[in-house]
Design an enzyme around this catalytic site. Structure first.
Site, PDB file in Angstrom:
ATOM      1  N   ARG A 130       5.055  12.103   5.372  1.00 28.94           N
ATOM      2  CA  ARG A 130       5.665  12.297   4.038  1.00 28.94           C
ATOM      3  C   ARG A 130       5.208  13.629   3.447  1.00 28.94           C
ATOM      4  O   ARG A 130       5.973  14.316   2.777  1.00 28.94           O
ATOM      5  CB  ARG A 130       5.311  11.129   3.117  1.00 28.94           C
ATOM      6  CG  ARG A 130       6.078  11.165   1.811  1.00 28.94           C
ATOM      7  CD  ARG A 130       5.911   9.908   0.978  1.00 28.94           C
ATOM      8  NE  ARG A 130       4.592   9.850   0.339  1.00 28.94           N
ATOM      9  CZ  ARG A 130       4.174   8.849  -0.431  1.00 28.94           C
ATOM     10  NH1 ARG A 130       4.967   7.819  -0.644  1.00 28.94           N
ATOM     11  NH2 ARG A 130       2.972   8.856  -0.967  1.00 28.94           N
ATOM     12  N   ARG A 132      -6.080   6.824  -0.354  1.00 28.19           N
ATOM     13  CA  ARG A 132      -5.028   5.818  -0.321  1.00 28.19           C
ATOM     14  C   ARG A 132      -5.239   4.849   0.849  1.00 28.19           C
ATOM     15  O   ARG A 132      -4.971   3.652   0.720  1.00 28.19           O
ATOM     16  CB  ARG A 132      -3.658   6.509  -0.209  1.00 28.19           C
ATOM     17  CG  ARG A 132      -3.206   7.012  -1.566  1.00 28.19           C
ATOM     18  CD  ARG A 132      -2.132   8.083  -1.520  1.00 28.19           C
ATOM     19  NE  ARG A 132      -1.983   8.622  -2.872  1.00 28.19           N
ATOM     20  CZ  ARG A 132      -1.033   8.286  -3.727  1.00 28.19           C
ATOM     21  NH1 ARG A 132      -0.091   7.444  -3.345  1.00 28.19           N
ATOM     22  NH2 ARG A 132      -1.002   8.787  -4.935  1.00 28.19           N
ATOM     23  N   PRO A 169       0.816  -1.220   0.000  1.00 30.88           N
ATOM     24  CA  PRO A 169       0.000   0.000   0.000  1.00 30.88           C
ATOM     25  C   PRO A 169       0.847   1.267   0.000  1.00 30.88           C
ATOM     26  O   PRO A 169       2.021   1.248   0.385  1.00 30.88           O
ATOM     27  CB  PRO A 169      -0.802  -0.117   1.299  1.00 30.88           C
ATOM     28  CG  PRO A 169      -0.026  -1.046   2.150  1.00 30.88           C
ATOM     29  CD  PRO A 169       0.671  -1.999   1.236  1.00 30.88           C
ATOM     30  N   SER A 170       0.239   2.331  -0.443  1.00 31.40           N
ATOM     31  CA  SER A 170       0.909   3.623  -0.463  1.00 31.40           C
ATOM     32  C   SER A 170       1.380   3.993   0.945  1.00 31.40           C
ATOM     33  O   SER A 170       0.619   3.861   1.905  1.00 31.40           O
ATOM     34  CB  SER A 170      -0.095   4.660  -0.973  1.00 31.40           C
ATOM     35  OG  SER A 170       0.507   5.901  -1.078  1.00 31.40           O
ATOM     36  N   ARG A 189       5.227  14.983  -8.224  1.00 34.25           N
ATOM     37  CA  ARG A 189       5.446  15.671  -6.937  1.00 34.25           C
ATOM     38  C   ARG A 189       6.638  16.599  -7.124  1.00 34.25           C
ATOM     39  O   ARG A 189       7.411  16.422  -8.076  1.00 34.25           O
ATOM     40  CB  ARG A 189       5.752  14.636  -5.837  1.00 34.25           C
ATOM     41  CG  ARG A 189       4.577  13.733  -5.548  1.00 34.25           C
ATOM     42  CD  ARG A 189       4.943  12.620  -4.573  1.00 34.25           C
ATOM     43  NE  ARG A 189       3.841  11.688  -4.426  1.00 34.25           N
ATOM     44  CZ  ARG A 189       3.983  10.405  -4.149  1.00 34.25           C
ATOM     45  NH1 ARG A 189       5.174   9.875  -3.971  1.00 34.25           N
ATOM     46  NH2 ARG A 189       2.938   9.625  -4.016  1.00 34.25           N
ATOM     47  N   VAL A 246       3.814   2.529   2.654  1.00 32.15           N
ATOM     48  CA  VAL A 246       4.362   1.415   3.448  1.00 32.15           C
ATOM     49  C   VAL A 246       5.893   1.437   3.477  1.00 32.15           C
ATOM     50  O   VAL A 246       6.519   0.838   4.358  1.00 32.15           O
ATOM     51  CB  VAL A 246       3.834   0.051   2.919  1.00 32.15           C
ATOM     52  CG1 VAL A 246       4.489  -0.338   1.616  1.00 32.15           C
ATOM     53  CG2 VAL A 246       4.011  -1.047   3.953  1.00 32.15           C
TER      54      VAL A 246
HETATM   55  N1  GDP Z   1       0.137  -1.395 -11.738  1.00 33.81           N
HETATM   56  C1  GDP Z   1       1.054  -0.456 -11.563  1.00 33.81           C
HETATM   57  N2  GDP Z   1       1.130   0.195 -10.411  1.00 33.81           N
HETATM   58  C2  GDP Z   1       2.096   1.129 -10.275  1.00 33.81           C
HETATM   59  C3  GDP Z   1       3.024   1.430 -11.306  1.00 33.81           C
HETATM   60  N3  GDP Z   1       3.870   2.387 -10.870  1.00 33.81           N
HETATM   61  C4  GDP Z   1       3.488   2.676  -9.617  1.00 33.81           C
HETATM   62  N4  GDP Z   1       2.426   1.925  -9.252  1.00 33.81           N
HETATM   63  C5  GDP Z   1       1.719   1.882  -7.978  1.00 33.81           C
HETATM   64  O1  GDP Z   1       0.854   2.981  -7.887  1.00 33.81           O
HETATM   65  C6  GDP Z   1       0.659   3.294  -6.529  1.00 33.81           C
HETATM   66  C7  GDP Z   1       0.784   4.785  -6.340  1.00 33.81           C
HETATM   67  O2  GDP Z   1       2.101   5.189  -6.611  1.00 33.81           O
HETATM   68  P1  GDP Z   1       2.562   6.696  -6.324  1.00 33.81           P
HETATM   69  O3  GDP Z   1       1.581   7.629  -6.965  1.00 33.81           O
HETATM   70  O4  GDP Z   1       3.982   6.832  -6.715  1.00 33.81           O
HETATM   71  O5  GDP Z   1       2.331   6.851  -4.765  1.00 33.81           O
HETATM   72  P2  GDP Z   1       3.054   6.183  -3.501  1.00 33.81           P
HETATM   73  O6  GDP Z   1       2.974   4.716  -3.587  1.00 33.81           O
HETATM   74  O7  GDP Z   1       2.269   6.726  -2.384  1.00 33.81           O
HETATM   75  O8  GDP Z   1       4.461   6.689  -3.460  1.00 33.81           O
HETATM   76  C8  GDP Z   1       1.663   2.447  -5.754  1.00 33.81           C
HETATM   77  O9  GDP Z   1       0.971   1.334  -5.218  1.00 33.81           O
HETATM   78  C9  GDP Z   1       2.644   2.001  -6.786  1.00 33.81           C
HETATM   79  O10 GDP Z   1       3.218   0.749  -6.448  1.00 33.81           O
HETATM   80  C10 GDP Z   1       2.909   0.692 -12.519  1.00 33.81           C
HETATM   81  O11 GDP Z   1       3.658   0.849 -13.475  1.00 33.81           O
HETATM   82  N5  GDP Z   1       1.925  -0.216 -12.597  1.00 33.81           N
HETATM   83  N1  ADP Z   2       9.867   1.418   8.667  1.00 33.41           N
HETATM   84  C1  ADP Z   2       9.544   2.709   8.612  1.00 33.41           C
HETATM   85  N2  ADP Z   2       9.277   3.374   9.748  1.00 33.41           N
HETATM   86  C2  ADP Z   2       8.911   4.682   9.717  1.00 33.41           C
HETATM   87  N3  ADP Z   2       8.826   5.413   8.580  1.00 33.41           N
HETATM   88  C3  ADP Z   2       9.079   4.795   7.426  1.00 33.41           C
HETATM   89  C4  ADP Z   2       9.453   3.424   7.367  1.00 33.41           C
HETATM   90  N4  ADP Z   2       9.630   3.090   6.077  1.00 33.41           N
HETATM   91  C5  ADP Z   2       9.384   4.197   5.346  1.00 33.41           C
HETATM   92  N5  ADP Z   2       9.049   5.226   6.151  1.00 33.41           N
HETATM   93  C6  ADP Z   2       8.655   6.592   5.756  1.00 33.41           C
HETATM   94  O1  ADP Z   2       7.293   6.500   5.328  1.00 33.41           O
HETATM   95  C7  ADP Z   2       7.057   7.392   4.241  1.00 33.41           C
HETATM   96  C8  ADP Z   2       6.480   6.596   3.084  1.00 33.41           C
HETATM   97  O2  ADP Z   2       7.515   5.805   2.525  1.00 33.41           O
HETATM   98  P1  ADP Z   2       7.629   5.598   0.955  1.00 33.41           P
HETATM   99  O3  ADP Z   2       8.895   4.848   0.713  1.00 33.41           O
HETATM  100  O4  ADP Z   2       7.444   6.893   0.254  1.00 33.41           O
HETATM  101  O5  ADP Z   2       6.365   4.665   0.703  1.00 33.41           O
HETATM  102  P2  ADP Z   2       5.711   4.079  -0.637  1.00 33.41           P
HETATM  103  O6  ADP Z   2       6.753   4.193  -1.714  1.00 33.41           O
HETATM  104  O7  ADP Z   2       5.388   2.672  -0.305  1.00 33.41           O
HETATM  105  O8  ADP Z   2       4.512   4.917  -0.898  1.00 33.41           O
HETATM  106  C9  ADP Z   2       8.371   8.073   3.925  1.00 33.41           C
HETATM  107  O9  ADP Z   2       8.349   9.354   4.526  1.00 33.41           O
HETATM  108  C10 ADP Z   2       9.417   7.173   4.585  1.00 33.41           C
HETATM  109  O10 ADP Z   2      10.540   7.917   4.996  1.00 33.41           O
END
Ligand code: GDP
Ligand code: ADP
Length: 404
Positions: free
Chosen positions: A268, A279, A143-144, A175, A146
């Site tokens: 974040r 999300r 999930p977003s 972003r 994580v």
């Molecule tokens: N199916 C699919 N999901 C994607 C792709 N790129 C990113 N995602 C997913 O889209 C979701 C949202 O990504 P993003 O907008 O970067 O937000 P974030 O996950 O909160 O950093 C996340 O679950 C990503 O893993 C892709 O190429 N295909």
């Molecule tokens: N194990 C953790 N404990 C606390 N904060 C974390 C941990 N892992 C990631 N974060 C923080 O959580 C936020 C979301 O992480 P991110 O890598 O952007 O998530 P995603 O790519 O899955 O959306 C970031 O600010 C990151 O620094």
């Protein structure tokens, strides 16, 4: 030994005089598969189009122009065509660069059958042939918020020569810190939808109201550079990749709790309150699916970041017990610019037909196609290449040695 002639270059304008206008201005080959004849033609004089496919359906006594999926070969001087396994035609192009000379036109593979069913039209699909193998890509979902991006960045920072990131396409806005072509290819929905229709995407999904997708090129470019590809995609995308020809390792990252997820998204600070709520709503279903769907090979809980990162490295064999040297990037194949090809079992013998090249066996090369992997919409990997020792007394494949 059962050597079979495999190149059927004929003048189809004479053979099929049903008024169908063959559009090729250059060179053409035809191959029979069941009751269809696949005609592959290159338009050498045309500055726009390079290669076209037309099908003569003998049972219906009519010509069909199929939907052609995938990226096709670039312009070239001519080609040899060889049928493999009754489901794909190997197209060896003349005068192409070493990394661009072996192609597969899939005519009845599983992928093509699925696409035919979905579109209700005749479909063929191109897949580029590549020497040797690539390491299995790593699909990371969760999930977003994580921590997927954080973990992937740590991996890429510690092992820069080993991993490469698959840059996805998305219709969401960048972003402030995100760069086009690095974090995502930020794109218009209409352009992305057309590319999806043209078979250029391995998978795509609508996530949090935006379109996201992995292009075949994004994954294959990383593999071609000799690195292991990492994909950060959602659970729907992981499910699509699982069903595709790409053989990957699937890892789901789960949060210690939804409350922690919410806290991380707030900290974040890249989304509005409304976007965060969306999300979080999606997260609950994703966590359920991730843990129960059987898509994932491994589930890691990202509670303490360092611990989770260590677990991830262990899963990927990076705990010090294995070499972390990158694989050499896949090399091309130096083929004579004009050649004849013939098939003996799972080996394709390619002999030079270039005038003045002397002894024909001198430039002979054998392509071993017994270990092919993958295929459309991605590359076809696993090609092995051998040189034939010059031997004026023999046309056999004895005395072949593998080219490194
Ligand atoms: N199916 C699919 N999901 C994607 C792709 N790129 C990113 N995602 C997913 O889209 C979701 C949202 O990504 P993003 O907008 O970067 O937000 P974030 O996950 O909160 O950093 C996340 O679950 C990503 O893993 C892709 O190429 N295909
Ligand atoms: N194990 C953790 N404990 C606390 N904060 C974390 C941990 N892992 C990631 N974060 C923080 O959580 C936020 C979301 O992480 P991110 O890598 O952007 O998530 P995603 O790519 O899955 O959306 C970031 O600010 C990151 O620094």
């Amino acid at each position: 030994m059962g050597e079979a002639p495999v190149i059927y270059v004929e003048n189809l304008k004479d053979r099929f005089s049903d008024g169908f206008n063959l559009r090729f201005k250059g060179f053409e080959t035809s191959i029979d598969v069941g009751d269809k004849t696949f005609v592959i033609g290159s338009n050498n004089n045309d500055s726009i189009s390079s290669i076209e496919v037309q099908i003569y359906d003998k049972s219906k006594v009519k010509w069909v122009i199929p939907t052609v999926l995938g990226t096709e070969p670039k312009r070239y001087k001519g080609h040899s065509a060889i049928l493999l396994n009754e489901d794909r035609i190997m197209v060896i192009t003349w005068g192409s660069t070493p990394d661009d000379c072996i192609w597969f036109l899939e005519v009845d593979t599983e992928y093509v059958k699925q696409q035919k069913k979905a579109s209700g039209t005749e479909v063929v699909a191109w897949s580029k042939g590549v020497r040797g193998d690539a390491e299995k890509p790593v699909v990371i979902s969760g999930p977003s918020g994580v921590g997927k991006g954080t973990l992937i960045n740590m991996l890429m920072k510690e092992f820069p020569t080993m991993f490469g990131f698959s840059v996805s396409h998305t219709t969401r806005a960048p972003r402030s810190m995100e760069k086009n072509g690095v974090h995502y290819h930020f794109t218009e929905r209409s352009i992305m939808e057309k590319d999806i229709k043209d078979g250029k995407f391995l998978e795509f999904a609508s996530v949090h109201g935006n379109l996201y997708g992995t292009s075949t090129e994004a994954v294959e470019a990383v593999a071609d550079s000799g690195k292991r590809c990492i994909l950060d995609i959602d659970v729907q995308g992981a499910k699509s990749v699982r069903a595709s020809s790409l053989d990957a390792v699937f890892i789901f990252i789960s949060p210690p709790s939804v409350a922690k997820l919410e806290e991380r998204l707030h900290l974040r600070g890249t989304e509005t309150q409304e976007q965060i709520q969306k999300r979080l709503r999606n997260a609950k279903a994703e966590i359920e699916q991730g843990k129960s769907s059987g898509i994932f090979d491994h589930i890691l809980c990202n509670d303490h970041l360092e611990k989770c990162y260590d677990d991830l490295k262990k899963l990927l064999g990076l705990d010090g017990t294995t070499s972390t040297n990158p694989k050499p990037s896949s090399k091309g194949i130096n083929l004579p610019s004009k050649h004849a090809a013939s098939k003996i079992n799972n080996k394709i013998l390619i002999k030079s037909e270039t005038p003045g090249s002397g002894n024909p066996s001198k430039n002979s090369i054998v392509l071993d196609v017994s270990l092919l992997k993958g295929g459309a919409p991605s590359r076809t990997r696993g090609l092995n290449v051998y040189a034939v020792d010059p031997n004026p007394f023999s046309d056999s494949l004895n005395g072949i040695h593998k080219l490194s």
